[in-house]
Motif scaffolding. Structure first.
Motif, short mmCIF file in Angstrom:
data_model
loop_
_atom_site.label_atom_id
_atom_site.label_comp_id
_atom_site.label_asym_id
_atom_site.label_seq_id
_atom_site.Cartn_x
_atom_site.Cartn_y
_atom_site.Cartn_z
N ALA A 66 0.76 -1.59 0.28
CA ALA A 66 -0.30 -0.10 0.07
C ALA A 66 0.86 1.24 -0.04
N LYS A 67 1.40 1.20 0.89
CA LYS A 67 2.81 2.08 0.94
C LYS A 67 3.42 2.99 -0.60
N ALA A 68 4.06 1.36 -1.01
CA ALA A 68 4.50 1.58 -2.64
C ALA A 68 4.09 2.34 -3.80
N GLU A 69 2.19 1.83 -3.60
CA GLU A 69 1.77 2.10 -4.63
C GLU A 69 0.91 3.56 -4.44
N SER A 70 1.11 4.33 -2.89
CA SER A 70 0.91 5.11 -3.07
C SER A 70 2.26 6.05 -2.88
N ASP A 71 3.61 5.76 -2.97
CA ASP A 71 4.28 6.65 -3.72
C ASP A 71 4.41 6.73 -5.40
N VAL A 72 4.37 5.48 -5.96
CA VAL A 72 3.94 5.66 -7.66
C VAL A 72 2.68 6.18 -7.71
N ASP A 73 2.15 6.58 -7.18
CA ASP A 73 0.53 7.79 -7.71
C ASP A 73 1.36 9.15 -6.98
N GLU A 115 7.36 1.16 -9.47
CA GLU A 115 6.20 -0.07 -10.13
C GLU A 115 6.80 -1.13 -9.31
N GLU A 116 8.43 -0.95 -10.22
CA GLU A 116 8.94 -2.41 -9.88
C GLU A 116 9.25 -2.90 -8.34
N VAL A 117 9.35 -2.16 -7.43
CA VAL A 117 9.18 -2.23 -5.83
C VAL A 117 8.05 -2.92 -5.94
N VAL A 118 6.84 -1.86 -6.19
CA VAL A 118 5.16 -2.55 -6.09
C VAL A 118 4.83 -3.87 -6.67
N LEU A 119 5.16 -4.85 -7.52
CA LEU A 119 5.83 -5.90 -8.15
C LEU A 119 6.10 -6.85 -7.35
N GLU A 120 7.77 -6.55 -7.05
CA GLU A 120 8.54 -7.38 -6.05
C GLU A 120 8.01 -7.82 -4.92
#
Ligand SMILES: [Zn+2]
Length: 246
Positions: A66-73, A115-120
């Motif tokens: 959730a944190k990584a997705e909000s960073d992407v956003d 996005e790579e981080v989110v996927l991982e």
């Protein structure tokens, strides 16, 4: 001590019943189902710990995701804003334009990295979720196996206890016909050595398997039938029968 020969003979039946009760108690303690129940309970406790650990890991990864997705956003929002400024034609200075374009490029690179981080993280989270599912399936299997062991153990207990109650019932009937002092001696000896009375058979004490000496046999031969005689070796009450070899 003196006791009627018939009363003495009842001690042999009593000893047999007591031995049967001892065997039942031993069987109850050493049922293979008991070891099974213990082993399966231990396995369940292990699985419970492993499930908590796997669920904790999955939960942590969910928060990380959730944190990584909000960073992407956040980065995407900045890219969109810069792109709009670029498209609006309001930025005209070549230097500002170059700087804006360069920022967009670097933000897009950053977005792609995030996005790579989110996927991982998603992959690790899926693996953790799968581990939780596997562990829970194992827990269900072991729980069913434990119930099955417990049922078998309880069925064995019921069967043993039923036999035990029968033995106890026959014992109660039997001791009613044994004089109190003789029964008292029998019980005391039984407490000390496990067996209170044994048959004298072919000149041997069947309690300790010792052959009696000629002198002891002569002493017993001379004793009145109602005399309570004891084995010199193991001190048990020796019960005389026609097979005693006297
Ligand atoms: Zn003996």
């Amino acid at each position: 001590m003196k006791a009627a020969p018939e009363a003495q003979k009842r001690l042999l039946d009593l000893a047999e019943l007591d031995a049967a009760a001892d065997r039942l108690r031993h069987r109850r303690r050493s049922l293979p189902e008991l070891a099974e129940v213990e082993e399966r309970s231990k396995r369940l406790a292990q699985l419970a710990t492993q499930i908590i650990a796997a669920e904790t890991e999955a939960g942590d990864l969910g928060r990380d995701q959730a944190k990584a997705e909000s960073d992407v956003d956040a980065v995407r929002t900045r890219v969109d804003r810069d792109q709009k400024r670029l498209d609006s034609g309001q930025v005209t200075s070549p230097k500002d334009l170059a700087s804006l374009q360069s920022e967009i490029v670097s933000l897009r690179r950053r977005q792609s990295d995030l996005e790579e981080v989110v996927l991982e993280i998603m992959e690790r989270r899926e693996a953790a979720d799968a581990r939780v599912s596997t562990l829970k399936a194992d827990r269900d299997t072991v729980t069913a196996a434990l119930r099955e062991s417990e049922d078998r153990r309880d069925a064995s207990f019921a069967e043993i206890d039923k036999e035990g109650a029968e033995v106890q019932g026959r014992r109660s009937t039997l001791v009613a016909d044994v004089p109190a002092d003789l029964l008292g001696l029998y019980e005391k000896l039984r407490e000390q050595s496990g067996v209170g009375a044994a048959m004298l058979h072919g000149g041997r004490c069947l309690g300790c398997r010792t052959s009696l000496s000629i002198a002891d046999l002569n002493r017993i031969r001379a004793a009145a039938p109602d005399e309570v005689v004891r084995c010199e070796e193991c001190r048990r009450i020796l019960v005389r029968t026609p097979e005693s070899g006297l």
